[in-house]
Scaffold this motif. Structure first.
Motif, PDB file in Angstrom:
ATOM      1  N   ASP A 131      -3.838   8.305   1.904  1.00 18.74           N
ATOM      2  CA  ASP A 131      -4.556   7.882   0.705  1.00 18.74           C
ATOM      3  C   ASP A 131      -6.048   8.114   0.900  1.00 18.74           C
ATOM      4  OD1 ASP A 131      -5.155   6.751  -1.767  1.00 18.74           O
ATOM      5  OD2 ASP A 131      -5.049   4.680  -1.026  1.00 18.74           O
ATOM      6  N   GLU A 132      -6.432   9.381   0.955  1.00 16.78           N
ATOM      7  CA  GLU A 132      -7.803   9.735   1.312  1.00 16.78           C
ATOM      8  C   GLU A 132      -8.838   9.123   0.372  1.00 16.78           C
ATOM      9  OE1 GLU A 132     -10.613  13.720   1.977  1.00 16.78           O
ATOM     10  OE2 GLU A 132      -8.557  13.934   1.259  1.00 16.78           O
ATOM     11  N   THR A 133      -8.565   9.153  -0.923  1.00 16.08           N
ATOM     12  CA  THR A 133      -9.577   8.731  -1.897  1.00 16.08           C
ATOM     13  C   THR A 133      -9.187   7.451  -2.644  1.00 16.08           C
ATOM     14  OG1 THR A 133      -8.618  10.213  -3.549  1.00 16.08           O
ATOM     15  CG2 THR A 133     -10.440  11.069  -2.230  1.00 16.08           C
ATOM     16  N   GLU A 134      -8.347   6.636  -2.025  1.00 19.27           N
ATOM     17  CA  GLU A 134      -7.963   5.336  -2.580  1.00 19.27           C
ATOM     18  C   GLU A 134      -7.346   5.455  -3.966  1.00 19.27           C
ATOM     19  OE1 GLU A 134     -11.152   2.494  -2.416  1.00 19.27           O
ATOM     20  OE2 GLU A 134     -10.899   2.143  -0.282  1.00 19.27           O
ATOM     21  N   THR A 135      -6.418   6.382  -4.110  1.00 25.57           N
ATOM     22  CA  THR A 135      -5.755   6.542  -5.403  1.00 25.57           C
ATOM     23  C   THR A 135      -4.431   5.785  -5.473  1.00 25.57           C
ATOM     24  OG1 THR A 135      -4.806   8.622  -4.588  1.00 25.57           O
ATOM     25  CG2 THR A 135      -6.798   8.772  -5.931  1.00 25.57           C
ATOM     26  N   THR A 136      -3.786   5.570  -4.334  1.00 24.20           N
ATOM     27  CA  THR A 136      -2.491   4.865  -4.328  1.00 24.20           C
ATOM     28  C   THR A 136      -2.627   3.385  -4.022  1.00 24.20           C
ATOM     29  OG1 THR A 136      -2.032   5.171  -1.955  1.00 24.20           O
ATOM     30  CG2 THR A 136      -1.437   6.980  -3.435  1.00 24.20           C
ATOM     31  N   GLY A 137      -3.772   2.980  -3.519  1.00 27.18           N
ATOM     32  CA  GLY A 137      -3.953   1.591  -3.136  1.00 27.18           C
ATOM     33  C   GLY A 137      -3.753   1.337  -1.655  1.00 27.18           C
ATOM     34  N   LEU A 138      -3.124   2.311  -0.942  1.00 27.27           N
ATOM     35  CA  LEU A 138      -2.863   2.082   0.478  1.00 27.27           C
ATOM     36  C   LEU A 138      -4.156   1.945   1.270  1.00 27.27           C
ATOM     37  CD1 LEU A 138      -1.032   1.892   2.955  1.00 27.27           C
ATOM     38  CD2 LEU A 138      -1.051   4.397   3.074  1.00 27.27           C
ATOM     39  N   ARG A 139      -5.128   2.833   1.003  1.00 30.74           N
ATOM     40  CA  ARG A 139      -6.351   2.806   1.804  1.00 30.74           C
ATOM     41  C   ARG A 139      -7.102   1.482   1.637  1.00 30.74           C
ATOM     42  NH1 ARG A 139     -10.791   7.557   3.102  1.00 30.74           N
ATOM     43  NH2 ARG A 139     -12.252   6.179   4.190  1.00 30.74           N
ATOM     44  N   ALA A 140      -6.865   0.811   0.548  1.00 37.55           N
ATOM     45  CA  ALA A 140      -7.554  -0.459   0.323  1.00 37.55           C
ATOM     46  C   ALA A 140      -7.229  -1.487   1.397  1.00 37.55           C
ATOM     47  CB  ALA A 140      -7.192  -1.010  -1.054  1.00 37.55           C
ATOM     48  N   ILE A 141      -6.096  -1.335   2.096  1.00 38.29           N
ATOM     49  CA  ILE A 141      -5.765  -2.322   3.127  1.00 38.29           C
ATOM     50  C   ILE A 141      -6.799  -2.323   4.250  1.00 38.29           C
ATOM     51  CG2 ILE A 141      -3.303  -2.134   2.616  1.00 38.29           C
ATOM     52  CD1 ILE A 141      -2.938  -0.739   5.334  1.00 38.29           C
ATOM     53  N   LEU A 142      -7.533  -1.219   4.399  1.00 38.84           N
ATOM     54  CA  LEU A 142      -8.588  -1.166   5.406  1.00 38.84           C
ATOM     55  C   LEU A 142      -9.722  -2.139   5.079  1.00 38.84           C
ATOM     56  CD1 LEU A 142      -8.757   2.714   5.847  1.00 38.84           C
ATOM     57  CD2 LEU A 142      -7.791   1.081   7.486  1.00 38.84           C
ATOM     58  N   ASN A 143      -9.727  -2.650   3.859  1.00 42.86           N
ATOM     59  CA  ASN A 143     -10.760  -3.592   3.424  1.00 42.86           C
ATOM     60  C   ASN A 143     -10.300  -5.040   3.550  1.00 42.86           C
ATOM     61  OD1 ASN A 143     -12.929  -1.893   2.754  1.00 42.86           O
ATOM     62  ND2 ASN A 143     -11.938  -1.321   0.837  1.00 42.86           N
ATOM     63  N   TYR A 144      -9.340  -5.291   4.426  1.00 35.25           N
ATOM     64  CA  TYR A 144      -8.908  -6.670   4.664  1.00 35.25           C
ATOM     65  C   TYR A 144     -10.120  -7.537   5.017  1.00 35.25           C
ATOM     66  CZ  TYR A 144      -6.819 -10.661   7.113  1.00 35.25           C
ATOM     67  OH  TYR A 144      -6.475 -11.925   7.531  1.00 35.25           O
ATOM     68  N   GLY A 145     -10.294  -8.608   4.263  1.00 33.37           N
ATOM     69  CA  GLY A 145     -11.423  -9.512   4.490  1.00 33.37           C
ATOM     70  C   GLY A 145     -12.728  -9.061   3.872  1.00 33.37           C
ATOM     71  N   HIS A 146     -12.774  -7.836   3.372  1.00 29.58           N
ATOM     72  CA  HIS A 146     -14.054  -7.264   2.972  1.00 29.58           C
ATOM     73  C   HIS A 146     -14.551  -7.724   1.595  1.00 29.58           C
ATOM     74  CE1 HIS A 146     -13.539  -4.877   6.516  1.00 29.58           C
ATOM     75  NE2 HIS A 146     -14.590  -4.131   6.265  1.00 29.58           N
ATOM     76  N   THR A 147     -13.650  -8.206   0.733  1.00 36.09           N
ATOM     77  CA  THR A 147     -14.134  -8.726  -0.552  1.00 36.09           C
ATOM     78  C   THR A 147     -14.990  -9.961  -0.308  1.00 36.09           C
ATOM     79  OG1 THR A 147     -12.181  -7.865  -1.690  1.00 36.09           O
ATOM     80  CG2 THR A 147     -13.456  -9.556  -2.836  1.00 36.09           C
ATOM     81  N   PHE A 148     -14.507 -10.856   0.539  1.00 36.45           N
ATOM     82  CA  PHE A 148     -15.308 -12.015   0.937  1.00 36.45           C
ATOM     83  C   PHE A 148     -16.519 -11.573   1.764  1.00 36.45           C
ATOM     84  CE2 PHE A 148     -11.050 -13.925   0.403  1.00 36.45           C
ATOM     85  CZ  PHE A 148     -11.350 -14.999  -0.440  1.00 36.45           C
ATOM     86  N   CYS A 149     -16.282 -10.629   2.666  1.00 34.07           N
ATOM     87  CA  CYS A 149     -17.331 -10.140   3.568  1.00 34.07           C
ATOM     88  C   CYS A 149     -18.516  -9.571   2.800  1.00 34.07           C
ATOM     89  CB  CYS A 149     -16.737  -9.083   4.501  1.00 34.07           C
ATOM     90  SG  CYS A 149     -17.908  -7.919   5.217  1.00 34.07           S
TER      91      CYS A 149
END
Length: 376
Positions: free
Chosen positions: A244-262
């Motif tokens: 998911d190179e460009t965050e089109t499927t939603g998978l790459r978003a998991i790399l942002n665990y904690g990052h919305t709060f962060c």
């Protein structure tokens, strides 16, 4: 392991498979000296724009500049102030203009020498100068080595939102020398460990257990352990980016665990109050408590994360800040869709899920519960 370099380890290569944008991450101990030959082995290069900051330049700019120049390459060295504040429109403009003044052209190559700020900023300059220049990453902080240098996300901040202006622009190669971590300030080094822990939580329970079992070697910057945790972090990120190179499927978003709060914490507290990894540490525990509130995660696993983060001297308590400001910052997060908050929520150590329509009051409650009771 040689007698001359007791910390020497056999180099490793991690491949990032992205079709015609594929590249390798070269991980070693003492391999920075090979940077000139490394660059020319991957691309025909005649002019390098070397971008660094003052903290890194005093140790590594001249050796890197000399190694590149030894290959017959003209080098333009540009510096920026150290710190998150350099990821800005004015700093990017100053780099564009300085590069142009030294005759940058469409065949010039950008080399980012530094931590995450330099990598993101230099990559953004590369992506936008003459509509796109080749660039290489030489990350010098642990956080950059395991996270920001891999995957092609480049960008800058606006005063009201972090990383909101940017692009996907893959490097042509990443060179990681664990030896440079010897000069990394302790606080910066510990900050990077938060992103390492993140990979265990989101994708690899066995890796998380390995981190729990190797706290002291990590605190001691043991070369063999460092190479292992950096290589595994890069492997895990490469797997996600490849799918998911460009965050089109939603998978790459998991790399942002904690990052919305962060990112909300970083924005509201003022960029620089918390190092990024410190804010990630606090944010992961907020997301973990959110998982508990949603009924998909258990308190024991939250405590495992808190115990490991604390053992690595990372912050775990949420500061007292305006909840209105925190919510406003979260609503500007890149994962927001159609005005709805979405969070990466853990379901087990090693598994997280992108969760839409999280009530804002529930998110704020997860934040609020991390605030230490001063009367206790």
């Amino acid at each position: 392991m040689s007698a001359a370099n007791p910390g020497a380890t056999s180099p490793q290569t991690v491949h990032v498979p992205l079709g015609d944008r594929s590249y390798d991450i070269s991980i070693g101990n003492g391999n920075l000296a090979e940077v000139g030959r490394w660059v020319t082995s991957l691309r025909k290069v005649t002019h390098v724009v070397l971008i660094s900051d003052g903290n890194v330049a005093k140790y590594y700019q001249q050796p890197v500049e000399d190694a590149i120049a030894a290959e017959g390459i003209r080098v333009t060295s540009l510096g920026v102030p150290a710190g998150e504040q350099s990821k800005s429109v004015p700093t990017a403009q100053s780099l564009w203009e300085a590069a142009l003044a030294d005759r940058v052209d469409r065949k010039s190559t950008v080399v980012a020498l530094g931590g995450g700020v330099v990598g993101d900023l230099a990559g953004f300059v590369a992506a936008t100068m003459t509509r796109g220049l080749d660039f290489f990453q030489i990350p010098t902080s642990l956080l950059a080595q395991v996270d920001s240098s891999v995957g092609g996300k480049v960008g800058i901040n606006l005063p009201s939102a972090k990383n909101i202006v940017g692009a996907f622009w893959q490097p042509k190669g990443v060179l990681i020398d664990t030896a440079v971590l010897k000069t990394l300030p302790r606080r910066e080094y510990l900050s990077g460990l938060a992103e390492v822990i993140k990979y265990g939580v989101i994708l690899d329970a066995d890796f998380f257990a390995y981190l729990e079992a190797n706290v002291q070697p990590m605190l001691n910057r043991d070369p063999a352990v460092l190479q292992k945790i950096i290589a595994r972090s890069c492997e895990l990120k490469a797997q996600v980016v490849a799918e998911d190179e460009t965050e089109t499927t939603g998978l790459r978003a998991i790399l942002n665990y904690g990052h919305t709060f962060c990112h909300a914490l970083e924005t509201v507290s003022g960029y620089g109050e918390y190092l990024h990894g410190e804010a990630v540490s606090v944010g992961m525990l907020c997301a973990s408590r959110l998982g508990e509130k949603l009924g998909v995660f258990d308190a024991e696993s939250t405590q495992r994360q808190a115990k490991l983060l604390s053992a690595l001297e990372l912050p775990v308590a949420t500061p007292k800040l305006s909840e209105t400001a925190i919510l406003s910052a979260m609503q500007r997060d890149k994962k927001v869709e159609h005005g709805k908050l979405r969070f990466i929520v853990p379901h087990a150590i090693g598994k997280v899920v992108l969760t839409p329509d999280v009530p804002s009051e529930m998110a704020l409650a997860a934040w609020r519960e991390g605030i230490e009771d001063e009367s206790a």
